[in-house]
Motif scaffolding. Structure first.
Motif, PDB file in Angstrom:
ATOM      1  N   LEU A   1     -23.179  -1.656  39.510  1.00  0.00           N
ATOM      2  CA  LEU A   1     -22.048  -0.844  39.959  1.00  0.00           C
ATOM      3  C   LEU A   1     -21.307  -1.533  41.113  1.00  0.00           C
ATOM      4  CD1 LEU A   1     -20.512   1.849  39.674  1.00  0.00           C
ATOM      5  CD2 LEU A   1     -22.084   2.799  41.363  1.00  0.00           C
ATOM      6  N   ILE A   2     -22.053  -2.140  42.030  1.00  0.00           N
ATOM      7  CA  ILE A   2     -21.438  -2.867  43.158  1.00  0.00           C
ATOM      8  C   ILE A   2     -20.655  -4.071  42.639  1.00  0.00           C
ATOM      9  CG2 ILE A   2     -21.918  -4.205  45.255  1.00  0.00           C
ATOM     10  CD1 ILE A   2     -24.433  -2.351  45.600  1.00  0.00           C
ATOM     11  N   LEU A   3     -21.228  -4.793  41.678  1.00  0.00           N
ATOM     12  CA  LEU A   3     -20.524  -5.934  41.077  1.00  0.00           C
ATOM     13  C   LEU A   3     -19.241  -5.484  40.390  1.00  0.00           C
ATOM     14  CD1 LEU A   3     -23.462  -7.975  39.483  1.00  0.00           C
ATOM     15  CD2 LEU A   3     -22.190  -8.520  41.576  1.00  0.00           C
ATOM     16  N   LEU A   4     -19.327  -4.387  39.653  1.00  0.00           N
ATOM     17  CA  LEU A   4     -18.153  -3.857  38.955  1.00  0.00           C
ATOM     18  C   LEU A   4     -17.081  -3.408  39.948  1.00  0.00           C
ATOM     19  CD1 LEU A   4     -16.774  -3.089  36.298  1.00  0.00           C
ATOM     20  CD2 LEU A   4     -17.935  -0.871  36.445  1.00  0.00           C
ATOM     21  N   ALA A   5     -17.495  -2.729  41.003  1.00  0.00           N
ATOM     22  CA  ALA A   5     -16.543  -2.288  42.031  1.00  0.00           C
ATOM     23  C   ALA A   5     -15.864  -3.495  42.672  1.00  0.00           C
ATOM     24  CB  ALA A   5     -17.250  -1.451  43.090  1.00  0.00           C
ATOM     25  N   GLY A   6     -16.639  -4.525  42.996  1.00  0.00           N
ATOM     26  CA  GLY A   6     -16.063  -5.732  43.579  1.00  0.00           C
ATOM     27  C   GLY A   6     -15.069  -6.396  42.646  1.00  0.00           C
ATOM     28  N   PHE A   7     -15.431  -6.471  41.372  1.00  0.00           N
ATOM     29  CA  PHE A   7     -14.542  -7.071  40.369  1.00  0.00           C
ATOM     30  C   PHE A   7     -13.234  -6.292  40.268  1.00  0.00           C
ATOM     31  CE2 PHE A   7     -12.964  -6.998  36.000  1.00  0.00           C
ATOM     32  CZ  PHE A   7     -12.685  -8.340  35.807  1.00  0.00           C
ATOM     33  N   LEU A   8     -13.325  -4.966  40.125  1.00  0.00           N
ATOM     34  CA  LEU A   8     -12.119  -4.147  39.961  1.00  0.00           C
ATOM     35  C   LEU A   8     -11.241  -4.166  41.216  1.00  0.00           C
ATOM     36  CD1 LEU A   8     -13.642  -1.102  38.032  1.00  0.00           C
ATOM     37  CD2 LEU A   8     -12.196  -2.943  37.100  1.00  0.00           C
ATOM     38  N   LEU A   9     -11.863  -4.076  42.378  1.00  0.00           N
ATOM     39  CA  LEU A   9     -11.086  -4.155  43.623  1.00  0.00           C
ATOM     40  C   LEU A   9     -10.402  -5.512  43.760  1.00  0.00           C
ATOM     41  CD1 LEU A   9     -13.502  -2.344  46.091  1.00  0.00           C
ATOM     42  CD2 LEU A   9     -11.160  -1.631  45.537  1.00  0.00           C
ATOM     43  N   PHE A  10     -11.124  -6.580  43.429  1.00  0.00           N
ATOM     44  CA  PHE A  10     -10.532  -7.908  43.529  1.00  0.00           C
ATOM     45  C   PHE A  10      -9.337  -8.047  42.590  1.00  0.00           C
ATOM     46  CE2 PHE A  10     -10.150 -12.346  42.140  1.00  0.00           C
ATOM     47  CZ  PHE A  10      -9.801 -12.916  43.354  1.00  0.00           C
ATOM     48  N   ARG A  11      -9.471  -7.593  41.354  1.00  0.00           N
ATOM     49  CA  ARG A  11      -8.346  -7.691  40.409  1.00  0.00           C
ATOM     50  C   ARG A  11      -7.158  -6.871  40.941  1.00  0.00           C
ATOM     51  NH1 ARG A  11      -7.343 -11.508  38.844  1.00  0.00           N
ATOM     52  NH2 ARG A  11      -6.068 -10.776  37.149  1.00  0.00           N
TER      53      ARG A  11
ATOM     54  N   CYS B   1     -16.038 -11.824  47.683  1.00  0.00           N
ATOM     55  CA  CYS B   1     -16.022 -10.359  47.745  1.00  0.00           C
ATOM     56  C   CYS B   1     -17.361  -9.780  48.179  1.00  0.00           C
ATOM     57  CB  CYS B   1     -15.663  -9.769  46.380  1.00  0.00           C
ATOM     58  SG  CYS B   1     -14.010 -10.169  45.807  1.00  0.00           S
ATOM     59  N   PHE B   2     -18.444 -10.510  47.947  1.00  0.00           N
ATOM     60  CA  PHE B   2     -19.782  -9.988  48.203  1.00  0.00           C
ATOM     61  C   PHE B   2     -20.415 -10.559  49.467  1.00  0.00           C
ATOM     62  CE2 PHE B   2     -18.866 -10.014  43.636  1.00  0.00           C
ATOM     63  CZ  PHE B   2     -18.848  -8.649  43.411  1.00  0.00           C
ATOM     64  N   LEU B   3     -19.624 -11.268  50.285  1.00  0.00           N
ATOM     65  CA  LEU B   3     -20.154 -11.767  51.550  1.00  0.00           C
ATOM     66  C   LEU B   3     -20.574 -10.594  52.428  1.00  0.00           C
ATOM     67  CD1 LEU B   3     -17.820 -14.731  52.601  1.00  0.00           C
ATOM     68  CD2 LEU B   3     -20.225 -14.841  51.930  1.00  0.00           C
ATOM     69  N   GLY B   4     -21.683 -10.748  53.115  1.00  0.00           N
ATOM     70  CA  GLY B   4     -22.199  -9.686  53.972  1.00  0.00           C
ATOM     71  C   GLY B   4     -23.120  -8.730  53.240  1.00  0.00           C
ATOM     72  N   LEU B   5     -23.304  -8.962  51.956  1.00  0.00           N
ATOM     73  CA  LEU B   5     -24.130  -8.066  51.159  1.00  0.00           C
ATOM     74  C   LEU B   5     -25.356  -8.776  50.588  1.00  0.00           C
ATOM     75  CD1 LEU B   5     -21.290  -6.178  49.240  1.00  0.00           C
ATOM     76  CD2 LEU B   5     -22.654  -5.327  51.152  1.00  0.00           C
ATOM     77  N   SER B   6     -25.893  -9.727  51.341  1.00  0.00           N
ATOM     78  CA  SER B   6     -27.069 -10.426  50.825  1.00  0.00           C
ATOM     79  C   SER B   6     -28.172  -9.404  50.550  1.00  0.00           C
ATOM     80  CB  SER B   6     -27.559 -11.481  51.808  1.00  0.00           C
ATOM     81  OG  SER B   6     -28.000 -10.882  53.008  1.00  0.00           O
ATOM     82  N   GLY B   7     -28.860  -9.612  49.474  1.00  0.00           N
ATOM     83  CA  GLY B   7     -29.920  -8.695  49.086  1.00  0.00           C
ATOM     84  C   GLY B   7     -29.474  -7.589  48.156  1.00  0.00           C
ATOM     85  N   ILE B   8     -28.185  -7.499  47.856  1.00  0.00           N
ATOM     86  CA  ILE B   8     -27.754  -6.424  46.943  1.00  0.00           C
ATOM     87  C   ILE B   8     -28.262  -6.639  45.527  1.00  0.00           C
ATOM     88  CG2 ILE B   8     -25.693  -5.749  48.239  1.00  0.00           C
ATOM     89  CD1 ILE B   8     -24.094  -7.173  45.933  1.00  0.00           C
ATOM     90  N   ASN B   9     -28.674  -7.880  45.217  1.00  0.00           N
ATOM     91  CA  ASN B   9     -29.170  -8.135  43.873  1.00  0.00           C
ATOM     92  C   ASN B   9     -30.468  -7.355  43.596  1.00  0.00           C
ATOM     93  OD1 ASN B   9     -30.172  -9.919  45.822  1.00  0.00           O
ATOM     94  ND2 ASN B   9     -30.722 -11.460  44.315  1.00  0.00           N
ATOM     95  N   HIS B  10     -31.061  -6.754  44.636  1.00  0.00           N
ATOM     96  CA  HIS B  10     -32.250  -5.917  44.465  1.00  0.00           C
ATOM     97  C   HIS B  10     -31.923  -4.424  44.576  1.00  0.00           C
ATOM     98  CE1 HIS B  10     -34.558  -9.550  44.623  1.00  0.00           C
ATOM     99  NE2 HIS B  10     -34.063  -9.848  45.805  1.00  0.00           N
ATOM    100  N   HIS B  11     -30.649  -4.115  44.797  1.00  0.00           N
ATOM    101  CA  HIS B  11     -30.231  -2.715  44.959  1.00  0.00           C
ATOM    102  C   HIS B  11     -30.185  -2.040  43.587  1.00  0.00           C
ATOM    103  CE1 HIS B  11     -27.841   0.766  46.103  1.00  0.00           C
ATOM    104  NE2 HIS B  11     -28.076   0.454  47.358  1.00  0.00           N
ATOM    105  N   PRO B  12     -30.600  -0.782  43.500  1.00  0.00           N
ATOM    106  CA  PRO B  12     -30.567  -0.086  42.204  1.00  0.00           C
ATOM    107  C   PRO B  12     -29.152   0.038  41.622  1.00  0.00           C
ATOM    108  CG  PRO B  12     -31.496   1.339  43.937  1.00  0.00           C
ATOM    109  CD  PRO B  12     -31.182   0.027  44.559  1.00  0.00           C
ATOM    110  N   GLN B  13     -28.154   0.006  42.473  1.00  0.00           N
ATOM    111  CA  GLN B  13     -26.760   0.120  42.014  1.00  0.00           C
ATOM    112  C   GLN B  13     -26.056  -1.247  41.947  1.00  0.00           C
ATOM    113  OE1 GLN B  13     -25.562   3.006  40.926  1.00  0.00           O
ATOM    114  NE2 GLN B  13     -27.486   3.995  41.423  1.00  0.00           N
ATOM    115  N   TYR B  14     -26.820  -2.315  41.784  1.00  0.00           N
ATOM    116  CA  TYR B  14     -26.291  -3.688  41.806  1.00  0.00           C
ATOM    117  C   TYR B  14     -25.136  -3.883  40.828  1.00  0.00           C
ATOM    118  CZ  TYR B  14     -26.438  -8.846  41.598  1.00  0.00           C
ATOM    119  OH  TYR B  14     -26.129 -10.171  41.631  1.00  0.00           O
TER     120      TYR B  14
END
Length: 167
Positions: free
Chosen positions: A111-121, A96-109
């Motif tokens: 939130l992005i993980l949660l969005a990916g999880f919810l969309l995937f489910r 789900c997070f392919l193409g988003l390298s470097g998001i682990n340094h994003h202030p909304q990291y």
């Protein structure tokens, strides 16, 4: 017809089933959700620090591994795509997070993980856009392919969303 990899057939029953069910997590209520949660943890610990190219290669190899193990686990459990097999969610979630390298340094990291999880489910449970048709394939490919397809759709949504909404 797509054939399962044959290497896992030589493994002991306990090893195959424990890998496919991620130990006892496959026995919990809502096992696919638990497999997805562990997939997010796997992403954060192992995959988030990779380049997109390295992550894609690693996750393709992990998906191939999951196809072999899940297909063999189906045979050992004598069930077709049983709910307790959650290695497919575990392996697909980081896609789900392919193409988003470097998001682990994003202030909304988070939130992005949660969005990916919810969309995937959402996509894994409802299986829209032809995802459900992928389950018709027998063996491990059918178990894993629908999850990978759901994850790829989520990756597209997240990439567009992160770039448009979060910059």
């Amino acid at each position: 017809m797509i054939k399962n990899p044959r290497w896992a057939r030589f493994w002991p029953d306990k090893a195959v089933v424990n890998l496919a069910t991620i130990g006892s997590l496959g026995q919990f209520k809502a096992p696919g959700t638990w497999g997805s949660v562990m997939g997010v943890v796997f992403y954060v610990v192992f995959v988030a620090h990779m380049s997109d190219f390295a992550a894609a290669i690693f996750l393709a190899a992990a998906s191939y591994f999951a196809i072999g193990v899940c297909g063999e686990a189906e045979k050992r459990l004598k069930k077709v795509d049983p709910g307790e097999i959650i290695l497919d969610e575990f392996v697909a979630m980081p896609i789900c997070f392919l193409g988003l390298s470097g998001i682990n340094h994003h202030p909304q990291y988070v939130l992005i993980l949660l969005a990916g999880f919810l969309l995937f489910r959402f996509f894994d449970i409802l299986k829209p856009l032809g995802i459900r048709k992928l389950q018709r394939y027998h063996g491990g490919f059918g178990v894993v392919a629908d999850d990978v397809a759901a994850a790829l759709i989520v990756a597209i949504i997240l990439n567009v969303g992160v770039r448009l909404l979060l910059g």
